[in-house]
Design a protein around this motif. Structure first.
Motif, short mmCIF file in Angstrom:
data_model
loop_
_atom_site.label_atom_id
_atom_site.label_comp_id
_atom_site.label_asym_id
_atom_site.label_seq_id
_atom_site.Cartn_x
_atom_site.Cartn_y
_atom_site.Cartn_z
N ARG B 16 2.66 48.07 -26.23
CA ARG B 16 1.53 47.37 -26.32
C ARG B 16 0.36 48.03 -26.84
O ARG B 16 0.48 49.14 -26.87
N VAL B 17 -0.68 47.40 -27.43
CA VAL B 17 -1.67 48.13 -28.05
C VAL B 17 -2.52 48.84 -26.90
O VAL B 17 -2.52 48.55 -25.71
N ARG B 19 -5.99 50.41 -25.83
CA ARG B 19 -7.22 50.44 -26.32
C ARG B 19 -8.24 51.43 -25.78
O ARG B 19 -9.41 51.45 -25.93
N GLY B 70 -13.85 46.92 -35.43
CA GLY B 70 -12.52 46.53 -34.58
C GLY B 70 -11.97 47.58 -33.62
O GLY B 70 -10.92 47.34 -33.17
N PRO B 124 -3.51 49.32 -33.73
CA PRO B 124 -3.73 48.95 -35.35
C PRO B 124 -5.10 48.46 -35.41
O PRO B 124 -5.57 47.80 -34.38
N LYS B 165 -1.95 36.21 -25.86
CA LYS B 165 -1.08 35.70 -26.56
C LYS B 165 -1.23 34.36 -27.04
O LYS B 165 -1.64 33.51 -26.32
C1 FMN Z 1 -2.73 43.45 -38.87
C2 FMN Z 1 -3.17 43.75 -37.45
C3 FMN Z 1 -4.60 44.17 -37.31
C4 FMN Z 1 -5.14 44.26 -36.22
N1 FMN Z 1 -6.28 44.75 -36.03
C5 FMN Z 1 -6.88 45.11 -34.81
C6 FMN Z 1 -8.18 45.33 -34.60
O1 FMN Z 1 -8.96 45.39 -35.56
N2 FMN Z 1 -8.55 45.93 -33.48
C7 FMN Z 1 -7.78 45.89 -32.24
O2 FMN Z 1 -8.22 46.10 -31.14
N3 FMN Z 1 -6.62 45.36 -32.49
C8 FMN Z 1 -6.10 45.17 -33.60
N4 FMN Z 1 -4.51 44.46 -33.66
C9 FMN Z 1 -3.88 44.73 -32.46
C10 FMN Z 1 -3.62 43.20 -32.03
O3 FMN Z 1 -4.54 42.54 -31.51
C11 FMN Z 1 -2.39 43.11 -31.03
O4 FMN Z 1 -1.33 43.71 -31.84
C12 FMN Z 1 -2.00 41.69 -30.36
O5 FMN Z 1 -3.08 41.28 -29.66
C13 FMN Z 1 -1.09 41.56 -29.64
O6 FMN Z 1 -0.75 42.60 -28.68
P1 FMN Z 1 0.19 43.67 -28.43
O7 FMN Z 1 0.52 44.46 -29.62
O8 FMN Z 1 -0.28 44.70 -27.25
O9 FMN Z 1 1.66 42.94 -28.34
C14 FMN Z 1 -4.20 44.43 -34.93
C15 FMN Z 1 -2.66 43.96 -35.12
C16 FMN Z 1 -2.34 43.70 -36.17
C17 FMN Z 1 -0.95 43.50 -36.51
#
Ligand code: FMN
Lengths: 112, 166
Positions: B16-17, B19, B70, B124, B165
């Motif tokens: 998971r991301v 933050r 972001g 990311p 999601k």
């Molecule tokens: C191409 C890409 C760009 C993203 N840019 C941001 C961003 O600028 N800021 C942020 O907080 N998350 C960013 N994300 C994370 C997504 O929001 C996150 O992967 C998505 O909500 C799904 O959550 P998970 O990765 O925990 O499953 C990005 C993801 C991708 C693949």
């Protein structure tokens, strides 16, 4: 630039360091938004307001503190995606708190 | 599935991301481990036109955050994935060829998995000013940054919820 002299204190409330952070955010958000989904636009504006508000907290008056508390209830990733009506209601609620804050800063408004 | 296969699949499912990151420093070897994983990413034509640079300097990290709307985490390190448009042109790629961006994605996915394997949280970020980031990172004009991956240990007190999601 003019400031409405009748609303709020005239003491400086943010430093240059704080102001430049918000400025950088606004400028780069304008550019980033050109490549992004429209649903991000209100999120960026609220985040900018939260950043500015965060810097104002230590010196803010009581009515402004109340506004900043309401502003902080927005999650950093909240967008109108899931429930547009709920998001609108939350924004409208914040605007009402803002109006109350402005009224409190202005003092009693005499009826015309 | 073997136990190893299962572990890989479980890792993919659990990622998971992050933050909210703690202020615990990330040592350079760990950042290097993540960066080196880029070479394991699948890559069209194996041309490797997506250079990856690590950012560990505190001032540079702060500046990157200032120009990245972001970027919600306060990272201890970051990895920047760019497209080398100069080298791409030398192979005959037209400007903005989609494959170049697809490969940014494959590198990113690989780095995110590597970060997880190294025990790091990662996020990311594509919402940033490419022009300002290029200046801060002193990149040549032919190298365009497209993704910043924030790295840091997850803050045990949690953080904002992930994006909804679809
Ligand atoms: C191409 C890409 C760009 C993203 N840019 C941001 C961003 O600028 N800021 C942020 O907080 N998350 C960013 N994300 C994370 C997504 O929001 C996150 O992967 C998505 O909500 C799904 O959550 P998970 O990765 O925990 O499953 C990005 C993801 C991708 C693949």
């Amino acid at each position: 630039m003019t400031v409405d002299a009748s609303i709020g204190s005239h003491n400086p409330i943010v430093s240059e360091a704080a102001a430049i952070e918000v400025l950088a955010y606004l400028i780069t958000a304008a550019r980033a938004q050109m490549d992004e989904a429209a649903e991000y636009a209100p999120m960026r504006l609220i985040t900018a307001a939260q950043k500015l508000g965060g810097h104002m907290v230590p010196k803010a008056s009581r009515p402004v503190q109340e506004l900043l508390r309401a502003l902080d209830t927005f999650a950093p990733t909240a967008t109108p995606r899931a429930d547009r009506d709920e998001y609108l209601a939350q924004l409208d609620g914040l605007c009402v708190v803002l109006a109350d804050c402005l009224l409190a800063l202005t003092g009693p408004v005499t009826s015309e | 599935m073997t136990a190893v296969d299962r572990a890989v699949y479980d890792a993919l499912r659990a990622r998971r991301v992050t933050r909210r990151m703690s202020d615990r420093a990330v040592d350079p070897e760990t950042v290097g481990l993540v960066v080196r994983a880029a070479k394991f990413a699948p890559n069209a034509g194996n041309r490797r036109l997506q250079p990856v640079v690590a950012v560990t300097n505190g001032t540079k990290l702060r500046l990157l955050r200032l120009i990245s709307p972001g970027m919600i985490p306060v990272p201890q390190a970051a990895v920047v994935i760019s497209i080398d448009v100069g080298r791409a042109a030398s192979y005959g790629f037209p400007p903005r060829a989609p494959g170049l961006y697809v490969d940014v994605g494959t590198v990113a996915a690989t780095l995110l998995t590597a970060a997880q394997a190294a025990g790091l949280g990662a996020c990311p970020v594509t919402s940033f000013s490419r022009a300002a980031a290029g200046r801060i990172l002193n990149l040549p004009e032919t190298v365009q940054p497209h993704m910043i991956i924030c790295l840091g240990y997850p803050d045990p007190t949690g953080g904002p919820p992930p994006m909804p999601k679809p």
